[in-house]
Design an enzyme around this catalytic site. Structure first.
Site, PDB file in Angstrom:
ATOM      1  N   GLU A  26       0.760  -1.327  -0.004  1.00 52.39           N
ATOM      2  CA  GLU A  26       0.059  -0.021  -0.093  1.00 52.39           C
ATOM      3  C   GLU A  26       0.617   0.907   0.049  1.00 52.39           C
ATOM      4  O   GLU A  26       0.366   1.979   0.716  1.00 52.39           O
ATOM      5  CB  GLU A  26      -1.044  -0.126   1.483  1.00 52.39           C
ATOM      6  CG  GLU A  26      -1.390  -1.357   1.095  1.00 52.39           C
ATOM      7  CD  GLU A  26      -2.907  -0.870   2.609  1.00 52.39           C
ATOM      8  OE1 GLU A  26      -4.410  -1.686   2.271  1.00 52.39           O
ATOM      9  OE2 GLU A  26      -2.610  -0.737   3.826  1.00 52.39           O
TER      10      GLU A  26
ATOM     11  N   ASP B 293      -8.644  -9.239   3.975  1.00 57.23           N
ATOM     12  CA  ASP B 293      -8.177  -7.965   4.555  1.00 57.23           C
ATOM     13  C   ASP B 293      -9.904  -7.662   5.927  1.00 57.23           C
ATOM     14  O   ASP B 293     -10.166  -7.261   5.941  1.00 57.23           O
ATOM     15  CB  ASP B 293      -8.137  -6.516   4.444  1.00 57.23           C
ATOM     16  CG  ASP B 293      -7.745  -5.489   5.004  1.00 57.23           C
ATOM     17  OD1 ASP B 293      -7.660  -5.527   5.846  1.00 57.23           O
ATOM     18  OD2 ASP B 293      -8.147  -4.649   4.048  1.00 57.23           O
TER      19      ASP B 293
ATOM     20  N   GLU C  11     -13.230  -2.570  11.605  1.00 56.13           N
ATOM     21  CA  GLU C  11     -13.195  -1.811  10.707  1.00 56.13           C
ATOM     22  C   GLU C  11     -14.183  -2.304   9.487  1.00 56.13           C
ATOM     23  O   GLU C  11     -14.735  -1.737   8.913  1.00 56.13           O
ATOM     24  CB  GLU C  11     -11.328  -2.233   9.671  1.00 56.13           C
ATOM     25  CG  GLU C  11     -11.752  -1.642   8.696  1.00 56.13           C
ATOM     26  CD  GLU C  11     -10.265  -1.733   7.485  1.00 56.13           C
ATOM     27  OE1 GLU C  11      -9.964  -0.646   6.883  1.00 56.13           O
ATOM     28  OE2 GLU C  11      -8.976  -2.023   8.429  1.00 56.13           O
TER      29      GLU C  11
END
Length: 688
Positions: free
Chosen positions: A279, A352, A380
């Protein structure tokens, strides 16, 4: 005199138990208990932090201290320090002998502390002896990963700003630092990474290392080692080196000097956590080097001080046709090439932290390199701190999943805890959900996930149900009229979230950026395809799902037989993972006889109905819960119920455009219009 003592004791009891139930005490409330198992305590020296914690708890339970005696009698708790190799450095035993003495044996003060907290947990949950138990943790390093930034924000944090007040340190020390250490020690967590894996190089500056030292000094008595996330480009940013090439001697020397500086300040510093070439983060591949080259350079710098490197395997490339495959493809060729003080940190699932994923195939496949799981405690992808989602069931499912890498029974737990592959390093990590909110985690029930991580890190054989019951009895009440129904609610909660968000193996249908609400239609011009939902759901007039079979991306080949064959067959693939591994036709016949489209509709509707049932259950709990926490949780459940309908309507109305089939008539009708839902744009910046 006796009357004065009794009045003082009563005053202490009222003072301690009369505090507002705002969640700040977590599961360490130490409420009054009758029929206590000891009347006195015996120990050598000052007893250290273990005795301090016991006496503090005793004051809460009884209003007075536990008297110390030099000669143990019946009903005496005896703290015994003994070199007992089978117990290891963190283990302990608690035995009630024939004379009625309870003897807590451990090798050191920290292990005594774990034993005291375990005894208090037993007492608070209704167990008063006699005792006959031995506790040895299943992982040697049990670590929280904080994604806290130096400016006080927290990436994917939903409980306010960071606990760490960098601008005040080292001069001003928040009392919450010690409270944090106590809470972690009480559940066996023995390490913490203070800063975000997307690391600011400034954390390694001398100025910030002095601040880190101040925190480490507070944590040390509670057995908690401090680690730091480091930016691979730190030598170039902090001291102007030309590059950060891990094979260049100047770079290697920089890291060795930095390690010496750190350990001079913090002799028990744990080591580094590294996110590299992921990332946009810098890493060894920037110089044509491998992950092993980068990790080993850092490992050499830390080796003289017994420090370790936790090197993350969270890597993916927008050019890769299946993001789920890349970690395996990149790290398997490096198996056995890492130094012995390197451990590879792998997310539980290959994409993820989704509400449901199969385990990452690196678990068990990497045999020559120690591998540790990375779990996400902060929600999340599970409704942030708005949704009640107890993750003990998720982690139990993951840890007990059979990899088959060394035959049947090669569970993720057993291939990471040293049982099957006898590596000297064993560890497990959890991305912390802790912030400065009064109740620490934003949602009172999110405390249960912090608690569950610690308990499973200590003993991965515990069940999610047992842990939920423990937490409820300590955090609310031991009344079975409360504990039984709320335990059941907790055990159903994660599955409910999967049902109303992404059932049957769907994944990553989230809105752009914040990952809160549904946006399966999301299409950002110029965006990386692997950040868009359509990359994963691939809805078409034919069907839905990601084809990872031999005819698709062949991700199934990364799993050991018989899983590879089981996942590959559309009729043998476990239905919770069906659309993870298959692009299935809308009329695919499910095991219950329904076609896929209808089953998808029923799953979404089931999730909505489950949350509505949670509301009913919680409302019935009002007599057993203090007003402040009852109303807080009631309000959050209302939000969750509204969000569940939002998810259901958004996904079904969107996918219906492709399926061209009606929503089955016996489930709840959509209450939204698709075009109106598409206009919803949330501003979630306050969460980061």
């Amino acid at each position: 005199m006796k009357r004065l003592i009794s009045i003082y004791s009563l005053f202490c009891l009222v003072l301690f138990t009369g505090r507002a139930e705002d969640g700040s005490r977590l599961w360490l409330r130490n409420t009054p208990v009758t029929n206590l198992p000891f009347e006195s305590i015996s120990y050598r020296g000052d007893g250290g932090i273990a005795v301090q914690e016991l006496q503090q708890a005793w004051a809460g339970m009884t209003g007075s201290r536990l008297p110390r005696v030099d000669t143990p009698q019946a009903n005496t708790l005896v703290l015994k320090t003994e070199k007992n190799k089978p117990l290891g450095k963190d283990g302990f035993s608690i035995r009630t002998n024939e004379t009625g003495q309870t003897i807590l044996t451990a090798q050191n003060e920290t292990a005594h502390l774990y034993g005291i907290f375990h005894l208090l947990r037993l007492i608070q949950t209704g167990h008063t002896g006699p005792f006959n138990l031995t506790e040895i943790p299943t992982y040697s390093i049990r670590i929280l990963n904080h994604w806290d930034n130096l400016n006080g924000t927290i990436e994917r944090g939903y409980a306010g700003y960071s606990l760490w007040k960098w601008d005040e340190l080292p001069a001003t020390l928040s009392p919450r630092y010690e409270a944090y250490a106590r809470a972690n020690a009480s559940i066996g967590i023995n390490a913490t990474v203070l800063n975000n894996v997307n690391a600011n190089p400034q954390i390694l500056s001398t100025q910030y290392l002095e601040k880190v030292k101040a925190i480490a000094d507070i944590f040390r008595p509670y057995g908690i080692q401090v680690y730091l996330s480091v930016n691979f480009a730190s030598p170039t940013v902090l001291d102007g080196l030309a590059d950060a090439d891990p094979l260049r001697k100047e770079v290697r020397l920089w890291w060795k000097n930095k390690a010496k500086e750190i350990y001079t300040l913090i002799p028990d510093f744990g080591g580094f956590l590294v996110k590299a070439n992921s990332e946009g983060q810098p890493g060894p591949q920037d110089y044509g080097r491998t992950h092993a080259d980068g990790a080993n350079m850092l490992a050499e710098a830390l080796k003289p001080y017994k420090g370790i490197v936790m090197w993350r395997a969270f890597v993916y490339d927008p050019k890769e046709p299946d993001r789920a495959k890349q970690a395996y493809d990149e790290f398997m060729p490096l198996d056995g090439k890492f130094h012995d003080n390197v451990i590879v940190q792998v997310k539980n699932g290959p994409v993820d932290f989704q509400p449901r994923e199969p385990f990452t195939p690196l678990f068990g496949a990497m045999k020559k390199t120690p591998v540790m799981a990375e779990l996400q405690i902060t929600q999340e992808y599970l409704g942030f701190s708005n949704h009640l989602a107890y993750l003990g069931t998720m982690w139990e499912e993951f840890l007990q999943a059979d990899t088959w890498q060394a035959g049947e029974g090669s569970t993720v737990a057993r291939v990471t805890d040293g049982t099957i592959y006898p590596h000297k390093l064993t560890a497990i990590s959890g991305v912390a959900n802790i912030g400065e909110d009064t109740n620490w985690t934003g949602h009172h029930f999110a405390q249960a996930n912090w608690y569950a991580f610690g308990r499973l890190a200590w003993n991965h054989n515990l069940t999610a149900g047992a842990i939920a019951g423990e937490w409820l009895r300590q955090t609310f009440t031991t009344n079975p009229e409360f504990v039984t129904p709320v335990t059941e609610l907790m055990l159903q909660s994660r599955e409910a979230v999967v049902n109303y968000m992404m059932p049957l193996g769907l994944h990553h249908l989230f809105a752009w950026g914040h990952h809160y609400g549904p946006e399966p239609w999301c299409d950002i011009p110029g965006a990386r395809p692997d950040w868009l939902p359509s990359y994963y759901h691939k809805a078409s007039s034919y069907g839905i799902g990601f084809d990872r079979t031999h005819k698709g991306s062949n991700a199934v080949a990364q799993y050991h037989a018989p899983l590879s064959e089981q996942f590959n067959g559309i009729n043998t693939c476990p239905e919770p993972y069906l659309l993870w591994f298959h692009h299935a036709p809308w009329d695919h016949r499910m095991k219950n006889g329904r076609i896929l489209w209808d089953e998808l509709c029923y799953k979404y509707d089931t999730g909505v109905q489950q949350v509505r049932q949670f509301q009913k259950t919680w409302d019935r709990m009002q007599p057993y819960v203090d007003t402040e926490r009852f109303l807080h949780i009631q309000s959050r459940l209302r939000t969750q119920a509204r969000d569940a309908v939002w998810w259901k309507d958004a996904c079904l109305l969107y996918f219906q455009q492709y399926s061209k089939r009606p929503v089955p008539y016996d489930i709840e009708r959509p209450v939204h219009e698709l075009e109106e839902l598409k206009k919803i744009k949330l501003d979630m910046t306050h969460h980061n």
